[in-house]
Design an enzyme around this catalytic site. Structure first.
Site, PDB file in Angstrom:
ATOM      1  N   ARG A 280       0.769  -0.948  -0.273  1.00 34.78           N
ATOM      2  CA  ARG A 280       0.246  -0.032   0.233  1.00 34.78           C
ATOM      3  C   ARG A 280       0.687   1.109   0.253  1.00 34.78           C
ATOM      4  O   ARG A 280       1.694   1.314   1.094  1.00 34.78           O
ATOM      5  CB  ARG A 280      -1.158   0.182   1.019  1.00 34.78           C
ATOM      6  N   GLU A 309      -3.497   7.420  -6.220  1.00 36.27           N
ATOM      7  CA  GLU A 309      -3.335   6.616  -7.123  1.00 36.27           C
ATOM      8  C   GLU A 309      -4.393   7.203  -8.703  1.00 36.27           C
ATOM      9  O   GLU A 309      -5.391   7.322  -7.980  1.00 36.27           O
ATOM     10  CB  GLU A 309      -3.308   5.301  -6.876  1.00 36.27           C
ATOM     11  N   HIS A 328       0.192  -0.369 -10.038  1.00 37.33           N
ATOM     12  CA  HIS A 328      -0.754  -0.843  -9.547  1.00 37.33           C
ATOM     13  C   HIS A 328      -0.519  -2.363 -10.081  1.00 37.33           C
ATOM     14  O   HIS A 328      -2.004  -2.586 -10.413  1.00 37.33           O
ATOM     15  CB  HIS A 328      -1.770  -0.632  -9.302  1.00 37.33           C
TER      16      HIS A 328
END
Length: 592
Positions: A280, A309, A328
């Site tokens: 994270r 993000e 990601h």
């Protein structure tokens, strides 16, 4: 002597209520009939048509197909918070990835209809778990399907920062040939600190061991024997970051881990350390990382996740020459995407069907194999709770409940959280309008001032069966069926599982043996011939099928308790005639 009869207000489901996560359903009620102190009321629930599942982020087609076979599926991507709150009141389940924030406002906007949140992935920091629990909404995730993909991506980034792969690639594409600039370091013999030894962290450790690395780990909750089994030593946080040549992050984002890697942490690291983050973004203080990169403390960083993000286009961190960035991609393999889609779809459909979820994150966590073993005891626990509370006389507040488990297993081998949750469900639902499930059972009990205590009796014998019996006692109340009061002054019911089905084995001080199916009639009588026949005949005249009958007595020709299991609900007139039967001193009709 005519008997007094009481029948509690009761909400029940025509399906299996014991394992129910059912969404809020409309109810219709028959107005209660009152005569003297007798009251009858029955509530029936009616299941609507297909439930509706809202999917707000892309999900693999195999998962969508599973959902469509069971529910109406609404795929609406890129919703604003306002649009999500508007849609959610029409949905029974919501499936998200990491990009959708499921806030308290979402649950409040659902009007109680939303019963399941499915997180297609592992982390659930984008879901307000407290709000979900308070609103009785189950949150499930897909913790296994993308484990290997995330671990492989971590290893890919690990090797990338060891050999400056991204930088060298960009250099060649810019027309340069700088072999001397991109001299890397070997992984063999280097120390890797795996920060977080869960599913992904442990898989990264396995692969790093195969590359010849020395692996240590910090995780305050990981069992040391599991780490030792793959040759990993668990160490303190400071020891891990100060001795590592490479650091790979795999911890969840919690208040305790937020910006855990800050200026202070970087100051304790070896100069030239390399950091990989596929966990994270929030666990790293990104400004502090930039400073550590500029000073040379951190030689390179490979980041798959960021605090925001997507990150800003002019992000200093992303544009830093010594940072390798991916968008990601931890779970982004074809195999993982399909696996996650199937895993979360199965979990959501199962929850909507009323099945217990092994991947629930805000309910008692019980391994799948234990769920199967406990299933009949789960049914028993809820039904004992329902029976006990229906025996409480009107006006008596239920505040103290004692649950006693008798088992040949040691306390460490018997997790009773699931059973306690179902007892709470059984006690609260029949006397309130609150829908209780495994998610909000504990919260609802505390909110209503209900105190649950547990006692365990260890028996001699084989621990093959998890439990021998469960006893539920309600203290400091009056009972509408006086015989349910034990010698210690508490309403007491006890049961066990026989042939896979729940049975009632004790009421007050009277031993009985009746299957907990349909409904029950409890009668206290003078033990004399003919009573069973008279009551049976009365029920037969009403075409009421008796599925079980049991009589428990203290001594011959003294008082006895007759327990009758019936498949149908007797009419008011039939119940009145039972109460007028000579030798029956009191009776009560109880609906399961």
């Amino acid at each position: 002597m005519a008997a007094s009869c009481s029948m509690n207000n009761l909400m029940f489901s025509p399906s299996n209520p014991t394992l129910s996560w059912n969404f809020s359903l409309p109810t219709t009620s028959i107005p209660p009939f009152r005569k003297a102190n007798k009251r009858f009321a029955v509530f029936a629930t009616f299941m609507s048509t297909k439930p509706t599942v809202l999917v707000t982020e892309k999900l693999g087609e195999p998962g969508l197909e599973l959902l469509r076979n069971f529910a109406n599926v609404d795929c609406s991507y890129n919703l604003s918070p306002e649009e999500l709150c508007t849609k959610i009141s029409l949905c029974d389940a919501l499936i998200v990835r990491s990009g959708t924030k499921v806030s308290r406002e979402v649950f409040e906007s659902s009007g109680g209809r939303l019963k399941v949140i499915g997180r297609a992935g592992v982390g659930i920091d984008n879901v307000d778990l407290s709000a979900a629990t308070e609103h009785g909404c189950l949150v499930v995730n897909a913790p296994t399907a993308n484990t290997i993909a995330a671990a492989e991506h971590g290893i890919a980034l690990l090797t990338a920062v060891a050999r400056s792969i991204a930088q060298a690639d960009a250099s060649v594409k810019a027309g340069q040939w700088q072999r001397s600039k991109y001299v890397g370091v070997s992984l063999v013999g280097k120390t890797l600190a795996v920060m977080g030894f869960g599913k992904v962290g442990s898989e990264v450790a396995r692969r790093a061991k195969g590359l010849g690395m020395q692996v240590i780990s910090h995780d305050p909750y990981a069992p040391a024997d599991r780490a030792r089994a793959i040759g990993v030593e668990l160490v303190s946080f400071d020891e891990a970051i100060s001795t590592a040549d490479f650091i790979s992050l795999h911890m969840p984002l919690t208040p305790a881990t937020l910006r855990m890697f800050n200026d202070e942490a970087f100051s304790k690291m070896k100069k030239g350390v390399r950091i990989v983050n596929v966990a994270r973004g929030g666990v790293i203080d990104e400004e502090a990382l930039i400073r550590a990169l500029d000073s040379g403390i951190v030689a390179q960083a490979a980041l798959d996740v960021f605090t925001e993000e997507p990150p800003a286009k002019d992000s200093k961190l992303v544009l830093h020459e010594q940072v390798t960035a991916t968008p990601h991609l931890g779970a982004s393999t074809m195999e993982a995407q399909e696996g996650v889609a199937i895993e979360i779809a199965e979990a959501v459909v199962g929850a909507l069907k009323g099945e217990l979820a092994a991947t629930a994150v805000n309910a008692p966590m019980v391994p799948a194999e234990v769920l199967s073993e406990l299933a009949p005891f789960v049914a028993l626990a809820e039904k004992l709770g329902r029976l006990a509370v229906q025996l409480v006389a009107g006006g008596s507040g239920v505040k103290t409940v004692k649950v006693t488990y008798a088992s040949a297993r040691s306390p460490d081998d018997l997790d009773t959280r699931l059973l306690q949750a179902m007892i709470i469900k059984g006690i609260i639902e029949p006397i309130s309008s609150v829908f209780v499930n495994l998610v909000n059972a504990d919260f609802t009990a505390k909110q209503r001032g209900l105190r649950i205590t547990e006692e365990r009796i260890v028996l001699d014998g084989s621990p093959e069966n998890p439990l021998e019996s469960i006893q539920v006692q309600i203290a400091n109340v009056e009972s509408k069926f006086a015989s349910a009061i034990s010698d210690f002054g508490e309403i007491t019911v006890e049961g066990r599982v026989k042939d896979g089905k729940p049975h009632l084995t004790k009421v007050g001080s009277f031993g009985v043996d009746v299957s907990l199916e349909g409904s029950l009639i409890l009668c206290r009588q003078i033990d004399q011939p003919g009573i069973i026949g008279k009551v049976g005949s009365l029920l037969g005249e009403e075409n009421i099928n008796v599925n079980f009958m049991s009589v428990g007595r203290n001594a011959p020709r003294k008082q006895a308790v007759m327990t009758i299991g019936v498949d149908e609900e007797p009419s008011r007139e039939a119940l009145k005639r039972i109460g007028e039967t000579p030798a029956i001193e009191e009776f009560v009709f109880l609906k399961l």
